[in-house]
Enzyme design. Structure first.
Site, mmCIF file in Angstrom:
data_model
loop_
_atom_site.group_PDB
_atom_site.id
_atom_site.type_symbol
_atom_site.label_atom_id
_atom_site.label_comp_id
_atom_site.label_asym_id
_atom_site.label_seq_id
_atom_site.Cartn_x
_atom_site.Cartn_y
_atom_site.Cartn_z
ATOM 1 N N ASN A 105 0.828 -1.203 0.000
ATOM 2 C CA ASN A 105 0.000 0.000 0.000
ATOM 3 C C ASN A 105 0.867 1.260 0.000
ATOM 4 O O ASN A 105 1.970 1.264 0.534
ATOM 5 C CB ASN A 105 -0.931 0.015 1.214
ATOM 6 C CG ASN A 105 -1.862 -1.187 1.213
ATOM 7 O OD1 ASN A 105 -2.105 -1.801 0.167
ATOM 8 N ND2 ASN A 105 -2.365 -1.555 2.380
ATOM 9 N N HIS A 122 5.975 -0.411 -2.682
ATOM 10 C CA HIS A 122 5.586 0.387 -3.845
ATOM 11 C C HIS A 122 5.626 1.877 -3.574
ATOM 12 O O HIS A 122 5.008 2.655 -4.312
ATOM 13 C CB HIS A 122 4.186 -0.032 -4.322
ATOM 14 C CG HIS A 122 4.151 -1.473 -4.757
ATOM 15 N ND1 HIS A 122 3.021 -2.249 -4.639
ATOM 16 C CD2 HIS A 122 5.112 -2.284 -5.253
ATOM 17 C CE1 HIS A 122 3.291 -3.469 -5.076
ATOM 18 N NE2 HIS A 122 4.547 -3.521 -5.454
ATOM 19 N N SER A 193 -4.806 -9.561 -3.111
ATOM 20 C CA SER A 193 -5.285 -10.521 -4.116
ATOM 21 C C SER A 193 -4.139 -11.393 -4.624
ATOM 22 O O SER A 193 -4.361 -12.306 -5.411
ATOM 23 C CB SER A 193 -5.922 -9.749 -5.283
ATOM 24 O OG SER A 193 -4.974 -8.823 -5.813
#
Ligand code: BV8
Length: 244
Positions: A105, A122, A193
Site C-alpha cells: 500500500n 511500492h 489478491s
C-alpha cells in the site's frame, strides 16, 4: 456478528515465534474507507482501471489525468484513519522479537497507526518527487490542475513517489522483503489478491522456505490453496483477535 478468530494453535505458534513477517495489500485499508484496486472505483474514476493510470506510459500520455488521480487519492487517504487491522499489526510488532511488516500500500496508514519498521514495496503517495533522473523530493508546490507542477530544481514534471506498473522496485526494498520471507517462521498475508508481482511471490517464497503461511482475506486468492491457515474475514475484525 460472527468474527473469524485466530485459532489457539496458531496463537501459540505466534507466541513461540522469533521471526514473523506480514505482507499487506489494499484490503487492510478497506475498512478505513480507502477503495481497493479490485473495487469498482466510484464516480469520476469509475471508468479507469488503476493499471491504466499507475504507469509511466499513462503519465507520459496524460500527465494531468494521472496527477489529478493521485491528488484525489491523497485527499481520500487524508480523510481516512487507520483501522483496527493497522493498529493490531503495530501492536504485534511490540510482541515479536523480529517482526517485519511489508506493505504494497502507498496510503501511509500503517505509519499513522504507529508502525515504524516498515517496508513500503511500492513507495508512498505521501511523498512527491520529480520525474527527472535525480528524483528530487518536493514538499511544496502550487498547481492549477491543468498539468502537474514542475520541479523547482530541474523543471521536470512532479509525480508521486510510487512504483508504477512496468517500473522496477528498488533493489534494497525487494531484497529486504524476500530476506524476511525466507527467514520467518510465520508469514501473515493480509488483504491482498496476490496478483501483482514481484510482491505476490513473497508468501509462496516463504512457504517454500518452511514458513507457516496464514492468509487473512474474506475472498479466495491464488494463495488460498497453499496457505496453512485461512482466516476468511475482514482484517479489521480478524487481526484484533491476535490480542487474545
Ligand atoms: C516489476 C503503486 C520488473 C502505484 C502498485 C511477473 C514478475 C514480475 C513482474 C510482472 C510479472 N507479471 C506481470 C508483471 C508486471 C506487473 C504486474 O504484476 N502486473 C499484474 C497486473 C499482473 N508488475 C510490475 O510491473 C512491477 N514491476 O515487476 O518490475 C519489470 C519491469 C518491467 C516489465 C516487467 C517487469 C511493479 C508492480 C507495482 C505496481 N504499483 N502500486 C499505485 O498504487 O498507484 S501495485 C498496486 O496494485 C498496489 O500497490 C497493490 O500492489 C496492487 C493491488 O493489489 P492488492 O493490494 O492485492 O489490492 P487488490 O484490490 O488487488 O486486492 C484487495 C484484496 O483485499 C482482495 O483480495 C480482497 O478480497 C481483499 N479484501 C477486501 N476487503 C478486505 C480484504 N481483505 C481483508 N480485509 C478486508 N476488509
Amino acid at each position: 456478528m460472527t468474527t473469524v478468530a485466530f485459532p489457539a494453535a496458531l496463537l501459540e505458534r505466534l507466541r513461540r515465534a522469533r521471526r514473523v513477517a506480514a505482507l499487506t495489500g489494499a484490503g487492510v485499508s478497506a475498512e478505513s474507507g480507502v477503495p481497493t484496486f479490485r473495487d469498482v472505483h466510484s464516480g469520476l474514476w469509475a471508468r479507469y482501471r488503476p493499471e491504466d493510470l499507475a504507469s509511466p506510459e499513462a503519465f507520459a500520455r496524460d500527465p494531468a489525468l494521472v496527477w489529478n488521480w493521485y491528488a484525489w487519492r491523497r485527499q481520500n487517504v487524508a480523510a481516512a484513519a487507520p483501522n483496527p487491522a493497522h493498529f493490531a499489526l503495530a501492536a504485534l510488532a511490540t510482541l515479536i522479537p523480529e517482526f517485519t511488516l511489508i506493505t504494497q500500500n502507498v496510503d501511509g496508514l500503517h505509519r499513522r497507526a504507529g508502525s515504524q519498521a516498515l517496508i513500503e514495496l511500492h513507495g508512498s503517495i505521501q511523498r512527491t518527487v520529480c520525474s527527472g533522473r535525480q528524483r528530487h523530493e518536493v514538499e511544496q508546490w502550487t498547481e492549477d490542475g491543468s498539468e502537474p507542477p514542475r520541479c523547482p530544481v530541474c523543471s521536470a514534471l512532479l509525480r508521486p513517489d510510487v512504483v508504477w506498473f512496468g517500473e522496477s522496485l528498488p533493489h534494497d526494498t525487494i531484497d529486504a522483503a524476500f530476506r524476511a520471507a525466507e527467514e520467518c517462521e510465520v508469514f501473515l498475508c493480509i488483504g491482498t489478491s496476490t496478483l501483482v508481482y514481484p510482491a505476490a511471490e513473497l508468501p509462496f517464497f516463504a512457504h517454500r522456505h518452511g514458513a507457516c503461511v496464514v492468509e487473512v482475506n474474506p475472498h479466495n486468492t491464488p494463495l488460498s490453496s497453499v496457505a496453512d491457515f485461512r482466516l476468511s474475514g475482514p482484517a479489521g475484525e480478524v487481526l484484533p483477535t491476535l490480542q487474545r
